[in-house]
Motif scaffolding. Structure first.
Motif, PDB file in Angstrom:
ATOM      1  N   THR A 101      -3.414   6.950  -2.660  1.00  0.00           N
ATOM      2  CA  THR A 101      -2.796   5.492  -1.651  1.00  0.00           C
ATOM      3  C   THR A 101      -3.673   4.724  -2.914  1.00  0.00           C
ATOM      4  OG1 THR A 101      -3.814   6.490   0.587  1.00  0.00           O
ATOM      5  CG2 THR A 101      -3.843   4.404  -0.272  1.00  0.00           C
ATOM      6  N   THR A 115      -1.689  15.349   3.682  1.00  0.00           N
ATOM      7  CA  THR A 115      -1.674  13.587   3.127  1.00  0.00           C
ATOM      8  C   THR A 115      -0.472  13.631   3.902  1.00  0.00           C
ATOM      9  OG1 THR A 115      -3.233  13.978   1.250  1.00  0.00           O
ATOM     10  CG2 THR A 115      -2.078  12.119   1.795  1.00  0.00           C
ATOM     11  N   THR A 138       0.762  -1.447   0.052  1.00  0.00           N
ATOM     12  CA  THR A 138       0.261   0.092  -0.111  1.00  0.00           C
ATOM     13  C   THR A 138       0.953   1.547   0.188  1.00  0.00           C
ATOM     14  OG1 THR A 138      -1.315  -0.747   1.112  1.00  0.00           O
ATOM     15  CG2 THR A 138      -1.692   1.224   1.391  1.00  0.00           C
ATOM     16  N   THR A 157       1.378   5.335  -0.741  1.00  0.00           N
ATOM     17  CA  THR A 157      -0.012   6.546   0.024  1.00  0.00           C
ATOM     18  C   THR A 157       0.970   7.528  -0.184  1.00  0.00           C
ATOM     19  OG1 THR A 157      -0.895   5.615   1.497  1.00  0.00           O
ATOM     20  CG2 THR A 157      -0.873   8.514   1.394  1.00  0.00           C
ATOM     21  N   GLU A 195       3.414   7.157   3.015  1.00  0.00           N
ATOM     22  CA  GLU A 195       3.263   6.289   4.068  1.00  0.00           C
ATOM     23  C   GLU A 195       3.572   4.666   3.048  1.00  0.00           C
ATOM     24  OE1 GLU A 195       0.501   5.393   7.665  1.00  0.00           O
ATOM     25  OE2 GLU A 195      -0.214   4.093   6.041  1.00  0.00           O
ATOM     26  N   THR A 202      -2.983   0.594  -4.178  1.00  0.00           N
ATOM     27  CA  THR A 202      -2.452  -1.118  -3.288  1.00  0.00           C
ATOM     28  C   THR A 202      -2.385  -1.448  -4.313  1.00  0.00           C
ATOM     29  OG1 THR A 202      -4.059  -0.420  -1.589  1.00  0.00           O
ATOM     30  CG2 THR A 202      -3.690  -2.335  -2.470  1.00  0.00           C
TER      31      THR A 202
END
Length: 998
Positions: A17, A78, A7, A9, A81, A19
């Motif tokens: 984001t 945001t 995932t 981000t 990550e 995946t």
């Protein structure tokens, strides 16, 4: 290791984001990761690497502690990550990493930096939930590296196979291959062994050289001690045979020194015998010369005694007359002392009579004594007059004291009367000062109570005026912020309306043929909407919304500040009232001035009270002094009259006693001096008469003594008498003559002296020169013997020291030889290392041989059995051997360098090499199973047949439940591989799509 889910981000080109379901992609075994150039295919692999190791390969890490990984398309709020779900070593783990990022401040403007964060979780199948393991970067990194058994560089070479790197590896020289293989297989320990051996060789060589230098220094000292009897070897420290040569030369020097020491001992014995004989001869000659001199001196002394015999007899006669005169000496002494005493007594009498009046010139001793008694009696009658004279002096002093007291009391009465006349005026003035100071003190207390409230009202008034100005400015800021907020909100609503009007075009931009529409679900899109000029996208709308939110936050902050200022203004107004600050300041200043004046006036209260008290005491003292002075004046009148009467009586008595002199004391002094002179003269006259009689008696005794001693007159006896010095000198001369005569007779009677006189004259100087020569030869022999002994001892000491040094250096020299051989072999510089291969290169050569064997299995299949990779340890030019890599062409049967392969051949050869390297590194890392591999680019250089063979090889990797991801933008692969992960590039960032999966 198997990847399950990734995932992303705000990472790399991905603004939102995204995946990736690797479990879905792995069902097909072989999947394709494709997309336009720059879309972010490699960023997916970077995300996997970053999740595991906290960094990305090569220069893509960038600077700023990982801030370069953040997507430029992401919203400001945001955070970047990456979360990776994987299974490794039988454990299901989830790693989440957030790099540092600069986020907008929650209050105010600008940004602030948040630190990087990391989470590691493990899935517990029993509980069916995830449990946290750690949030420490270091602990998580160590845990992942231990489980995978690979460093980041190894992982990037084994799991993320970069074909460009392996193509360069095929064409690289041995040095470049060594660097890559060293990083992959971590052969630093073998390089450290080489360095350690080299350092050990240098250390032992230095120690051996230092030991040899000390040995040579001892050899030079032995050469200096041995002189010309030792020759040093022409060898430098560290050269073979140095120790044996030094010990051999030392043995020769010691033998020569001992021979020289024996010869010196014989020479010393002979010199000692000769020196003893010469000493005995010298003693005999000196003794004979002494006896001969003694006899000659005795003959000379006898001749001198014969010449002085007449003088000796005269001295004996003189000594005899002196002994007779000694019987008359007492009478002579008595006569001289009597005569001297009489002269002194006559002189004293003449001096005493010269002080008396002429009337006493003919008086004898008795007459002078009678006159002295009469004068003393007259002196005794003056004692009463002396007492009267002393009492008169006391009366005069007492009368003068009464006069002084009277004058002092008069001055005191005058001063007291003047002071007491001004007393009422002085007392009134002092009491007025005390009353005034008491009133000022009371006023100061009243004003002090009013000072602090006045100052507080003044401060509150000034604060009120300042807060009033702040309130006006805050009201203006609130009005401005409200207007700005309304404009920002209207701008955001306008942009939002425009975007909603053109949302169809924005949705149509993401439509692809065959994919369902997100609105209607249709897979065909015959007439998608087009963006018109001035189209508002999502980013513009979000930017306007952010501006509106910031303006609204600023408005709320300004309103809060206005409320705070208004509250403070109300409190200050309640305390200060409505009066102007200038008026309050003037009132406070006037109050302060009055308080200062009152305190200054009250400060003299104590001093005024003290002055009043002291004045009252002075008034009482003045009254008492005036009364005492009046009493003393009355008592002095009677006392003065009594003194006057006593004075008159005393003066009459003294006039009678003084006579013609000025005072009784003068008259008494005159009588005392006369009595003393008469007494002295009487005593001197009696002494002169007594000494004259004793002188007459002494003359008679002297004449009788001279006659009995045989002298005609006393003067002849006095002339023969000698004093003590003359008597001692005459006796000394007589004794010396007699002693010398006896000594000469004794010497002339000695037998050995007479016998020596009859022998020839002795020559001591010749005998002394012979003895000195013998002594010199003995000293030279002794010095030579001592030097030979010291030389032997020094050579023995230095030889023992050199032997000990050789024994001590023997193990070190053996160690140096052994270490030098091992270091030369490990470094490839020894003659025993024929291929000049270093230890690290030897280990890497073994690994490369394993890699070539593993790669050949797949290369033969890709090339239809034509090519085989083999390892070569031949030297290239002047370089070292061990890391050569050749390809064997089965069609020609020749072995050639891998650099001669064509582009397509280089691709599948490097692919085979990468897969083989992955197998070897996996085994080296502890056998961790790699269930997911990625191959990056290079397929565009293959023809269709070769591409099919390569894909068959890659597809065969699925046999052990392994999935392989191919990273490529070759269009033909999209037809051949159904499972695909597509990276779609857009203006707002890239997105991911999975196709052809279950």
């Amino acid at each position: 290791m198997r990847l399950h889910r990734l995932t992303l981000t705000a990472f790399g080109p991905f603004g939102g984001t995204q995946t990736v379901d690797f479990d879905d992609l792995s069902t097909a075994g072989l999947f394709l990761l494709h997309g336009p150039t720059g879309a972010g295919k490699t960023s997916v692999l970077d995300a996997v690497c970053y999740a595991l190791y906290g960094s990305v390969p090569g220069a893509r890490q960038g600077g700023g502690q990982g801030t370069a990984l953040r997507s430029d398309h992401a919203a400001p709020a945001t955070r970047t990550e990456v979360t990776l779900d994987l299974t490794v070593a039988g454990r299901r783990l989830e790693v989440t990493r957030q790099p540092p990022w600069e986020r907008p401040k929650k209050r105010g403007t600008g940004t602030t930096l948040d630190k990087a964060q990391t989470w590691l979780r493990e899935y517990d199948p029993t509980a069916g939930a995830w449990k946290d393991l750690s949030r420490s970067h270091q602990e998580i990194g160590e845990e992942i590296t231990q489980l995978l058994g690979m460093s980041r560089e190894q992982f990037c070479q084994v799991v993320l196979l970069p074909q460009g790197d392996f193509a360069r590896f095929l064409r690289a020289d041995a040095e470049a291959r060594g660097k890559l293989l060293g990083r992959l297989f971590d052969t630093r320990r073998f390089a450290d062994v080489e360095k350690r051996l080299a350092e050990r060789r240098r250390t032992t060589e230095t120690q051996v050289r230092d030991g040899d230098a000390e040995l040579l220094a001892d050899a030079h000292r032995m050469q200096q001690a041995a002189g010309d009897a030792m020759e040093l070897p022409d060898l430098a420290p560290g050269e073979p045979g140095l120790a044996e040569a030094v010990l051999g030369a030392a043995a020769v020097a010691r033998s020569t020194a001992r021979e020289q020491h024996a010869v010196a001992a014989c020479t010393l014995a002979a010199a000692e015998s000769a020196q003893a004989a010469a000493g005995r001869v010298l003693d005999d000659v000196r003794e004979r010369a002494r006896l001969q001199r003694r006899f000659a001196e005795a003959r000379e002394r006898a001749a001198r005694l014969e010449q002085g015999a007449e003088a000796y007899r005269e001295a004996q006669a003189l000594m005899e007359r002196a002994r007779k005169a000694e019987a008359v000496a007492p009478a002579l002494d008595l006569r001289e002392s009597s005569e001297a005493e009489h002269r002194r007594a006559a002189a004293a009498e003449a001096r005493a009579r010269a002080l008396l009046p002429d009337t006493f010139a003919e008086a004898g001793a008795a007459g002078l004594a009678a006159a002295a008694r009469r004068t003393a009696e007259e002196l005794g009658g003056l004692d009463s007059a002396r007492r009267a004279e002393r009492r008169l002096a006391e009366l005069l002093d007492e009368r003068a004291g009464l006069d002084r007291q009277e004058r002092a009391d008069a001055d005191l009465l005058q001063e007291a009367e003047a002071w007491l006349d001004d007393w009422e005026e002085t007392r009134t003035a002092l009491q007025t000062r005390v009353d005034t100071a008491q009133q000022a003190a009371a006023l100061a207390e009243q004003l002090a109570e009013r000072r602090e409230p006045a100052q507080q009202r003044l401060r509150a008034a000034r604060l009120r005026d300042q807060l009033a100005q702040d309130t006006d400015r805050a009201v203006e800021r609130v009005r401005t912020a409200q207007e700005k907020t309304l404009r920002a909100k209207q701008h955001w609503l306008d942009l939002k309306e425009q975007r909603l009007n053109g949302i169809a075009a924005e949705l149509a931009a993401h439509l692809t043929d065959g994919a369902p529409c997100a609105v209607c679900g249709a897979t065909e899109h015959p007439d998608p909407a087009r963006k018109v000029a001035g189209h508002v996208d999502r980013e513009a709308e979000e930017h306007a919304l952010t501006g509106y939110q910031r303006a609204d936050e600023q408005r709320a902050e300004d309103e809060r500040r206005l409320a705070v200022v208004r509250e403070a203004l109300a409190a200050a107004t309640a305390e200060a009232g409505d009066g102007p600050a200038e008026q309050l300041a003037q009132e406070a200043a006037e109050l302060e001035e009055r308080y200062t004046q009152a305190r200054s006036a009250a400060a003299g209260l104590h001093a005024a009270q003290e002055r009043l008290r002291q004045a009252g005491q002075e008034y009482e003292r003045r009254l008492a002094a005036r009364q005492e002075a009046a009493v003393r004046t009355a008592s002095r009148v009677g006392h003065r009259e009594r003194l006057d009467r006593e004075r008159a009586a005393l003066e009459e008595e003294l006039d009678r006693a003084r006579g013609s002199l000025d005072s009784v004391a003068a008259r008494a002094g005159q009588l005392e001096r006369r009595t003393a002179l008469l007494t002295d003269a009487a005593d001197a006259a009696r002494v002169a008469e007594d000494t004259a009689q004793r002188l007459k008696d002494a003359d008679a005794r002297l004449a009788d003594a001279a006659f009995r001693a045989g002298f005609e007159t006393p003067q002849a006896a006095a002339a023969a008498l000698l004093d003590n010095a003359a008597h001692r000198e005459l006796q000394r001369r007589l004794d010396a003559w007699q002693h010398e005569d006896a000594a000469v007779r004794a010497v002339l009677a000695e037998a050995d002296t007479a016998a020596a006189a009859r022998e020839p004259q002795a020559d001591p100087e010749s005998a002394r020169r012979a003895a000195d020569e013998a002594d010199r030869r003995l000293r030279d022999a002794a010095s030579a013997h001592d030097a030979a002994g010291r030389r032997c001892a020094e050579l023995d000491r230095l030889s023992a020291r050199a032997s000990a040094s050789v024994r001590r250096l023997a193990p070190l020299r053996e160690e140096y030889d052994r270490v030098a051989r091992m270091a030369g072999l490990a470094a490839g510089t020894s003659a025993d290392n024929e291929r000049r291969m270093r230890l690290e290169s030897y280990v890497l050569a073994a690994r490369l041989e394993q890699v070539a064997a593993a790669a050949t299995v797949r290369l033969r299949r890709m090339s239809s059995g034509r090519y085989t990779l083999v390892h070569s340890d031949d030297r290239t030019g002047r370089g070292r051997s061990g890391l050569g890599l050749h390809v064997v062409d089965a069609w020609t049967g020749r072995e050639r360098d891998t650099a001669t392969l064509s582009g397509g051949e280089t691709f599948f050869a490097s692919l085979a090499l990468a897969l083989g390297l992955a197998d070897v590194v996996t085994d080296e890392a502890g056998g961790v199973r790699l269930d997911t591999l990625f191959i990056d680019e290079g397929f565009g250089s293959l023809d269709d047949q070769t591409l099919d063979e390569v894909l068959d090889v890659l597809d065969s990797l699925r046999e052990r439940d392994r999935s392989v991801g191919i990273v490529s933008h070759v269009a033909d692969l999209r037809r051949r591989i159904h499972a695909q992960l597509e990276v779609v590039k857009g203006r707002s960032g890239s997105t991911l799509r999975q196709r052809g999966t279950g």
